[in-house]
Design an enzyme around this catalytic site. Structure first.
Site: not given
Length: 257
Positions: A131, A65, A108, A111
């Protein structure tokens, strides 16, 4: 036109989407996710698109992210994060989705990889959910999809330690389907996508849905869906064309009917 993506229109039924934020290792900003969701919505509606490939650069598929963007959000901003709806649209894409991954696929990025149906990885790819190093946890399906993909022990290790795994480990664990040389990753993904795009579109879509049912429901429910889908396809023109082509020893010409 999207500013964070490079999009090649469908060729042989395959649309290629390249994440393009080189200055940020393709970090998944809200703007990029919105553009990607919009492109997938367009691919969903386009009858000429039968499969989609998402890739990044040689150095990074997506490094996570956008941390700088995250730092600007307070609790209210997090609770009303527009990225949630973008992720939902990406995950709901019903046509075959292939990820061609080189370099970093972290946070991300990992993901996003797990939203794909097939993952072709370069031997230099690295997958992780770091994270925990920021005092948070994965927030776009990382804890849920990772455990289903690689099993509890490895998922726990990756999420709780923040340590990444390499492409070979990801292959052994079931996170990726194939590992190739980095310079061939996109080409191999294109080969797979073209092979899928040449198949009967209705059968491909229902086959994908049936396989996802196997992941998300009990066996009896999955078998009922499979039988129902099999019966539906028995009444299609493509099924008749497939049988005729086999009998006549020629390539089938599927029209999605």
């Amino acid at each position: 036109m999207p500013s964070n993506l490079l999009v090649q229109p469908p060729a042989d039924g395959v649309r290629l989407i390249t994440l393009h934020r080189p200055q940020a290792l393709n970090a998944l900003s809200t703007e990029l996710l919105a553009e990607l969701a919009t492109e997938l919505d367009a691919a969903e509606r386009d009858e000429h698109t039968r499969a989609v490939i998402i890739t990044g650069s040689r150095k990074a598929f997506a490094a996570g992210a956008d941390v700088n963007e995250m730092a600007e959000r307070d609790l209210v901003g997090i609770l009303n994060d527009p990225r949630v709806s973008h992720w939902q649209r990406i995950a709901a894409f019903s046509k075959p989705l292939i990820a061609a991954v080189n370099g970093y696929a972290l946070g991300g990025g990992c993901e996003l990889v797990m939203c794909a149906d097939i993952v072709i990885a370069g031997s230099d790819a690295r997958f992780g959910q770091p994270e925990i190093n920021l005092g948070i946890i994965p927030g776009a399906g990382g804890t849920q999809r990772l455990l289903r993909a690689v099993g509890k022990p490895l998922a726990m290790q990756m999420v709780l330690s923040g340590e990444a795994i390499d492409a070979r480990h990801a292959l052994q664990a079931g996170l990726v389907s194939e590992v190739t040389e980095p310079e061939l990753t996109v080409e191999r993904a294109l080969q797979v996508a073209r092979a899928i795009a040449a198949k009967a579109p209705l059968a491909v879509r229902l086959a994908k849905e049936a396989l996802l049912k196997a992941q998300d429901t009990d066996l009896a429910t999955g078998l009922r869906f499979e039988r129902h889908a099999f019966t539906l396809l028995a009444g299609t023109a493509d099924r008749n064309e497939g049988i005729r082509a086999f009998q006549e020893k020629r390539p089938a010409r599927f029209l999605g009917q």
